[in-house]
Scaffold this active site. Structure first.
Site, PDB file in Angstrom:
ATOM      1  CG  ASN A 246     -11.092   7.520  -0.614  1.00  0.00           C
ATOM      2  OD1 ASN A 246     -11.437   6.314   0.137  1.00  0.00           O
ATOM      3  ND2 ASN A 246     -11.806   7.245  -1.723  1.00  0.00           N
TER       4      ASN A 246
ATOM      5  CE  LYS B  79      -9.439   5.467  -4.225  1.00  0.00           C
ATOM      6  NZ  LYS B  79      -9.533   5.774  -5.072  1.00  0.00           N
TER       7      LYS B  79
ATOM      8  CG  HIS C 211     -15.018   7.153  -4.259  1.00  0.00           C
ATOM      9  ND1 HIS C 211     -14.749   6.952  -5.346  1.00  0.00           N
ATOM     10  CD2 HIS C 211     -13.931   8.336  -4.500  1.00  0.00           C
ATOM     11  CE1 HIS C 211     -13.595   7.046  -6.241  1.00  0.00           C
ATOM     12  NE2 HIS C 211     -13.131   7.883  -4.914  1.00  0.00           N
TER      13      HIS C 211
ATOM     14  CD  GLU D 104     -12.172   3.923  -6.477  1.00  0.00           C
ATOM     15  OE1 GLU D 104     -12.798   3.507  -5.105  1.00  0.00           O
ATOM     16  OE2 GLU D 104     -11.293   4.396  -7.385  1.00  0.00           O
TER      17      GLU D 104
ATOM     18  CD  GLU E 188     -11.995  11.804  -5.853  1.00  0.00           C
ATOM     19  OE1 GLU E 188     -10.890  12.319  -5.285  1.00  0.00           O
ATOM     20  OE2 GLU E 188     -13.220  11.216  -5.401  1.00  0.00           O
TER      21      GLU E 188
ATOM     22  N   GLY F 284      -6.461   7.439  -9.764  1.00  0.00           N
ATOM     23  CA  GLY F 284      -5.756   6.265  -9.517  1.00  0.00           C
ATOM     24  C   GLY F 284      -4.851   5.861 -11.082  1.00  0.00           C
TER      25      GLY F 284
ATOM     26  CB  SER G  72      -3.684  11.151 -10.006  1.00  0.00           C
ATOM     27  OG  SER G  72      -4.026  10.005 -10.519  1.00  0.00           O
TER      28      SER G  72
HETATM   29  P1  PGA Z   1      -6.443   9.072  -6.612  1.00  0.00           P
HETATM   30  O1  PGA Z   1      -7.393   8.743  -5.642  1.00  0.00           O
HETATM   31  O2  PGA Z   1      -5.953   9.845  -5.300  1.00  0.00           O
HETATM   32  O3  PGA Z   1      -5.991   7.332  -5.988  1.00  0.00           O
HETATM   33  O4  PGA Z   1      -6.138   9.194  -7.986  1.00  0.00           O
HETATM   34  C1  PGA Z   1      -8.411   9.930  -5.140  1.00  0.00           C
HETATM   35  C2  PGA Z   1      -9.500   9.644  -4.989  1.00  0.00           C
HETATM   36  O5  PGA Z   1     -10.770   8.197  -4.907  1.00  0.00           O
HETATM   37  O6  PGA Z   1     -10.804   9.827  -4.003  1.00  0.00           O
END
Ligand code: PGA
Length: 253
Positions: free
Chosen positions: A8, A10, A97, A99, A170, A176, A215
């Protein structure tokens, strides 16, 4: 079941950067990836075309979009429809997601509408779910995951799915942040998701891949990917670099 390794990106990468990263992923993995694994790249909308040009003739790597609006077409300025994504070469879309849920206030019902329309349109959907740190600390893990899954699974017949629904667990506190969930946390959540899927869909619930995200890095992928009910990973930050993303996969082969 196949293993799914999703990147992803983003709101990162221009068309040229996305094309180069996709090319490097293909180069790193083309002779090493076993048949039972599928890579999915999720560039931003503007880079879908340039990544499609790289992956279109390769069976083990697919293109996906990070979002869409739940309508066929219409006066929805700034939005994009499932048909437009399919036209751009997408096979997959990420829906729900964290976010989108937290920054853009997408509700569980709105997310469910998107999943239903996406499946109707024959897009494969990665439905993201996960609890915040507050919810976890208040003992609300099960309640939160159920509240996110129920509106999607209600009114969904096993025959609507046709191998096109995937779930990504997640935990919001691990996205993140560099904080990875412990093995026990991942097992507990994935088992909860599996039993909810089976409750609603019977045998078909066994066939739905459950990905872990939050992560994921080369240092932890070989511990996470072999866990029970972990059928792949959804990688954010560590997928922006083609070599790091490839290493995540290679280390867990
Ligand atoms: P990350 O994000 O690997 O940076 O923690 C995962 C995601 O948002 O799908």
């Amino acid at each position: 079941m196949k293993r799914y390794l999703a990147a992803n990106w983003k709101m990162f990468k221009t068309t040229g950067e996305a094309r180069e990263t996709a090319k490097d992923v293909v180069e790193n993995l083309e002779t090493r990836l076993p048949d039972d694994q599928e890579i999915i790249l999720f560039p931003p909308f503007t880079a879908l075309q340039s990544v499609f040009e790289v992956v279109k003739d390769i069976s083990w790597i697919q293109l996906g979009a990070q979002n869409f609006y739940p309508a066929e077409q219409g006066a929805f300025t700034g939005e994009i429809s499932p048909d437009m994504l399919i036209d751009a070469g997408c096979k997959y879309a990420i829906i729900g997601h964290s976010e989108r849920r937290h920054i853009f206030q997408e509700s569980n019902d709105f997310v469910a509408d998107k999943v239903h329309l996406g499946l109707k349109k024959d897009l494969a959907i990665i439905l993201c779910i996960g609890e915040t740190l507050e919810e976890r600390e208040e003992g609300l893990l099960e309640k939160t995951l159920k509240a996110q899954l129920d509106p999607v699974l209600n009114n969904l017949a096993p025959s609507d799915i046709k191998n096109r629904l995937l779930v990504a667990y997640e935990p919001v506190w691990a996205i993140g942040t560099g904080k990875v969930a412990q093995k026990e946390d991942i097992l507990e959540a994935h088992n909860l998701v599996r039993s909810t899927l089976k409750k609603f869909l019977g045998q078909e619930g066994e066939n739905i891949p459950i990905l872990y995200g939050g992560s994921v890095k080369p240092e932890n992928s070989s511990e996470i990917l072999p866990l029970d009910n972990v059928n792949g990973v959804l990688v954010g930050g560590a997928s922006l670099d083609a070599n790091t993303f490839s290493e995540i996969i290679i280390k867990a082969l």
